[in-house]
Design an enzyme around this catalytic site. Structure first.
Site, PDB file in Angstrom:
ATOM      1  N   ASP A  75       0.868  -1.175   0.000  1.00  0.00           N
ATOM      2  CA  ASP A  75       0.000   0.000   0.000  1.00  0.00           C
ATOM      3  C   ASP A  75       0.907   1.227   0.000  1.00  0.00           C
ATOM      4  O   ASP A  75       1.508   1.567   1.020  1.00  0.00           O
ATOM      5  CB  ASP A  75      -0.902  -0.006   1.244  1.00  0.00           C
ATOM      6  N   ASN A 117       3.937   6.854   3.796  1.00  0.00           N
ATOM      7  CA  ASN A 117       4.562   5.557   4.057  1.00  0.00           C
ATOM      8  C   ASN A 117       4.141   4.522   3.025  1.00  0.00           C
ATOM      9  O   ASN A 117       3.077   4.632   2.408  1.00  0.00           O
ATOM     10  CB  ASN A 117       4.177   5.043   5.448  1.00  0.00           C
ATOM     11  N   VAL A 146       3.328   0.613   3.162  1.00  0.00           N
ATOM     12  CA  VAL A 146       3.073  -0.505   4.069  1.00  0.00           C
ATOM     13  C   VAL A 146       3.104  -1.785   3.251  1.00  0.00           C
ATOM     14  O   VAL A 146       2.462  -1.878   2.196  1.00  0.00           O
ATOM     15  CB  VAL A 146       1.718  -0.349   4.782  1.00  0.00           C
ATOM     16  N   GLY A 195      -9.547   6.420  -4.822  1.00  0.00           N
ATOM     17  CA  GLY A 195      -8.249   5.961  -4.341  1.00  0.00           C
ATOM     18  C   GLY A 195      -8.222   4.456  -4.149  1.00  0.00           C
ATOM     19  O   GLY A 195      -9.162   3.875  -3.591  1.00  0.00           O
ATOM     20  N   ASP A 252      -6.439   2.705  -2.148  1.00  0.00           N
ATOM     21  CA  ASP A 252      -6.423   2.339  -0.734  1.00  0.00           C
ATOM     22  C   ASP A 252      -7.830   2.340  -0.143  1.00  0.00           C
ATOM     23  O   ASP A 252      -8.149   1.522   0.727  1.00  0.00           O
ATOM     24  CB  ASP A 252      -5.508   3.279   0.052  1.00  0.00           C
ATOM     25  N   THR A 272      -2.143  10.131   5.828  1.00  0.00           N
ATOM     26  CA  THR A 272      -1.776  11.499   5.460  1.00  0.00           C
ATOM     27  C   THR A 272      -3.038  12.344   5.342  1.00  0.00           C
ATOM     28  O   THR A 272      -3.093  13.494   5.793  1.00  0.00           O
ATOM     29  CB  THR A 272      -1.006  11.505   4.131  1.00  0.00           C
ATOM     30  N   THR A 299      -0.576  26.860  26.436  1.00  0.00           N
ATOM     31  CA  THR A 299      -0.701  26.949  24.982  1.00  0.00           C
ATOM     32  C   THR A 299      -0.576  25.572  24.341  1.00  0.00           C
ATOM     33  O   THR A 299      -1.336  25.218  23.429  1.00  0.00           O
ATOM     34  CB  THR A 299       0.376  27.886  24.411  1.00  0.00           C
TER      35      THR A 299
END
Length: 255
Positions: free
Chosen positions: A6, A11, A13, A107, A109, A132, A184
């Protein structure tokens, strides 16, 4: 032996499966600057650690959202393993119906995720993939991929904010102890991590209404285990879902 890849924006995989079981898994950084020869060296190194070689794989399937790497890696495997890789796209027969979505733009994936999820539940289901991009996709009985939502991924959002915030170099990918941040850093964790989860929960709620209210929900992707533990919206957390979908698709090609 089956090799499933993938290729994502961040990345790659990789999984090696034998007799329906995953024997080995790897995750490497996506690098579009690497040449085919450099990827040969990299994969040789990965395989040798597990006493594997290219020619051990007689089945190869690739899901990719990085076109410039799809050809490089598929041709590399064809040359080294003498096996032509199946490149997943919307035209490949997967066992799922794709009627409402443009097959050419979907897509690969997302298709693999949908196949894996529907095989698991055999019912209406929603797949949340923390990559992502964070994607929220729906599958309806009796096995139709009907689309979903694509959002900026959590790490992408954090990186974009940090790049504009000189005082903060890194924000931990975890929520603060309380939603009202006392500093913060905690306030940014609340807004980014909890805010991201609230977005996902809101999208899931709206999709549930469209699907009738009883769809199963599964989380996958590189950040799934780290993020999904902070919500009770998921019936299953499975980082291997995409590879499982690829394995099922290849099995259906044989049939």
């Amino acid at each position: 032996m089956l090799l499933a890849l993938d290729i994502g924006n961040s990345n790659i995989v990789i999984g090696a499966s034998e007799n329906g079981n995953w024997r080995h898994q790897w995750r490497i950084q996506t690098d579009t600057e690497k040449t085919a020869d450099e990827y040969v060296v990299l994969f040789n190194s990965l395989f040798s650690e597990e006493d594997l070689t290219f020619d051990k794989f007689d089945q190869i399937i690739i899901s990719s959202v990085v076109p410039q790497l799809t050809q490089i890696i598929s041709e590399m495997f064809e040359k080294k393993s003498h096996t032509e890789a199946l490149i997943l796209n919307g035209e490949v027969e997967t066992g799922l119906a794709i009627k409402r979505v443009n097959r050419k733009s979907i897509g690969a994936d997302l298709i693999a995720d949908a196949v894996g999820a529907y095989e698991l539940f055999k019912d209406d289901c929603i797949v949340v993939d923390f990559g992502t991009a964070t994607t929220v996709m729906a599958v309806r009985t009796p096995g139709e991929f009907i689309g979903g939502s694509i959002c900026a991924g959590l790490k992408v959002t954090i990186d974009a904010l940090v790049g504009k915030t000189a005082q903060l170099s890194q924000i931990p990918l975890e929520p603060p102890k309380q939603v009202i941040g006392g500093s913060t850093m905690e306030a940014m964790q609340s807004g980014l991590v909890l805010g991201h989860l609230c977005m996902i929960e809101g999208l899931v709620d709206r999709m549930q209404k469209q699907l009738g209210g009883s769809a199963k929900v599964i989380a996958t992707g590189g950040l799934s285990e780290k993020i999904a533990e902070h919500t009770d919206y998921f019936d299953v957390i499975d980082p291997m879902l995409t590879l499982d979908g690829l394995r099922l698709i290849m099995k259906r090609q044989e049939a």
